[in-house]
Design a protein around this motif. Structure first.
Motif: not given
Length: 431
Positions: A295-309
């Protein structure tokens, strides 16, 4: 009119904000860094408060530390609205931070220890409702109260009434048991059982068993040194400290950035607050149906990907930049909420608050740096930093033990010898 430095007699645009800390003390040009420092002083205070209140909570009790922190929070904010010198304002920003750190830390631990494992997934959602409601109401109040001093008073003075919580909330039975105060723990648990229409017959027997297990250790009061004395606890301490630092840096950095986006500042902040509400449902669902680490890995990844975009979105597309900034904020926010729960489950009762305080201290390092990263002047560079640390936090979480559906441990010895095995479906149902 020119917006160039130096500016001896600045005339501020007061169409959105009539009076602010910046306009009050002219924090522009060569004083611009003081505006960032004022924001960062809050984080420094939270750092100190996390350490101080973490110790007070483990030493003197969850209840008294929570009450002191909440009351001090309202008091210091009210006083900060009355000061006339910037350096005094900075001191109170620090003191406000200490109270904020204590409130977030001690209040969370108190309700976690008053709840059973089956209720924890819902608890973190319920706990965060207060944050979302406050975050949503604040820009609405600020829209009508555009003088910073009045805004400080209106959002603080009413909350001095939290002192009445002394007669409304109980002490943590878990904390009482670790200190050998069995009778007080039994009385509280019997009261809770009666209010929930549950049997009280075996409570004293169960408390005896827990007390025997907890008292196998001679150390009754946990300290920060205990976080580094044993192998497992030491590793968990280092990892959670870094995760908190990266998470805090991302979350507070995005918050600072949203306030600087084009458009109406009140609407931007309101939208960012409202859009966090779905995050509560995400947190509850992921906590219920996914392992903690996943769960934590997924939400951190969402934050990272959104910021890259976000980096590649044209600046003239204001609605799209705000959308991805908010998605990144939701990812960072849900990660932050889950990290609170994850950390509280990893560490035993005797050092739980100290561990949370130590981790929160590192979180403040991240929060302290965030305003300066926002102000480096290269937008894509700032966003890339926030994205990178979000992905780094996700990787680190992989090395923590899985704690879903596990019973909270009370002693360091239990943690060092445990293999973190989750109970079977049948045992959960039986319990």
């Amino acid at each position: 009119m020119t917006n160039y430095c130096p500016c001896q007699n600045p005339d501020y645009d007061r169409s959105a904000i009539v009076s602010s800390v910046t306009s009050e003390w002219n924090l522009i040009c060569e004083k611009k860094y003081l505006a960032s420092l004022a924001q960062s002083m809050l984080q420094v205070g939270i750092l100190a408060g996390s350490l101080t209140y973490g110790y007070i909570s483990d030493r003197y009790g969850r209840k008294i530390s929570t009450l002191i922190a909440m009351f001090s929070n309202a008091l210091f904010i009210a006083i900060s609205a009355l000061v006339t010198e910037f350096w005094i304002f900075m001191i109170f920003r620090f003191l406000i931070g200490t109270a904020v750190g204590g409130t977030m830390l001690c209040g969370y631990i108190l309700i976690i220890e008053l709840s059973g494992k089956s209720f924890r997934p819902y608890l973190i959602g319920l706990y965060e409702i207060s944050f979302i409601v406050g975050y949503t109401i604040l820009p609405v109040i600020a829209y009508f109260i555009r003088d910073w001093r009045k805004l400080q008073l209106i959002t603080s003075v009413p909350w001095l009434l939290v002192i009445i919580y002394y007669w409304l909330i109980p002490e943590s039975p878990r904390w009482l048991i670790t200190l050998g105060r069995k009778k007080e723990a039994v009385d509280i648990l019997i009261y809770i059982a009666k209010r929930n229409h549950r049997s009280t017959e075996n409570i004293e027997l169960m408390v005896d068993e827990i007390e025997k297990e907890s008292m196998r250790e001679t150390q009754k009061h946990g300290t920060y040194l205990d976080l580094f004395k044993t192998p497992k606890i030491r590793i968990y301490t280092v990892i959670t400290a870094l995760v908190w630092m990266f998470c805090s840096h991302t979350f507070y950095g995005i918050n600072q950035y949203i306030g600087r986006l084009e458009g109406n500042i009140y609407l931007n902040v309101l939208l960012s607050a409202v859009c966090l509400a779905p995050g509560l449902f995400v947190v509850v669902l992921t906590t219920l149906f996914l392992d903690r680490k996943v769960a934590v890995l997924c939400t951190f990844s969402v934050a990272g990907i959104a910021l890259l975009i976000f980096i590649f979105v044209p600046t003239y597309m204001e609605w799209l930049t705000l959308t991805f900034a908010i998605i990144g904020q939701i990812g960072a926010y849900t990660s932050f909420v889950q990290i609170y729960l994850f950390t509280s489950e990893v560490f035993p009762t005797v050092v739980r608050n100290s561990a949370m305080g130590f981790s929160s201290m590192f979180g403040r390092f991240g929060g302290f740096i965030a305003p300066f990263v926002v102000n480096i002047g290269v937008e894509w560079g700032s966003i890339l930093v926030f994205s990178t640390v979000a992905f780094s936090a996700a990787v680190l979480c992989y090395f923590l033990p899985e704690t879903k559906d596990t019973i909270l441990l009370n002693s360091i010895e239990q943690t060092e010898t445990s293999k973190v095995r989750r109970p079977s479906r049948e045992s959960i149902i039986a319990t």
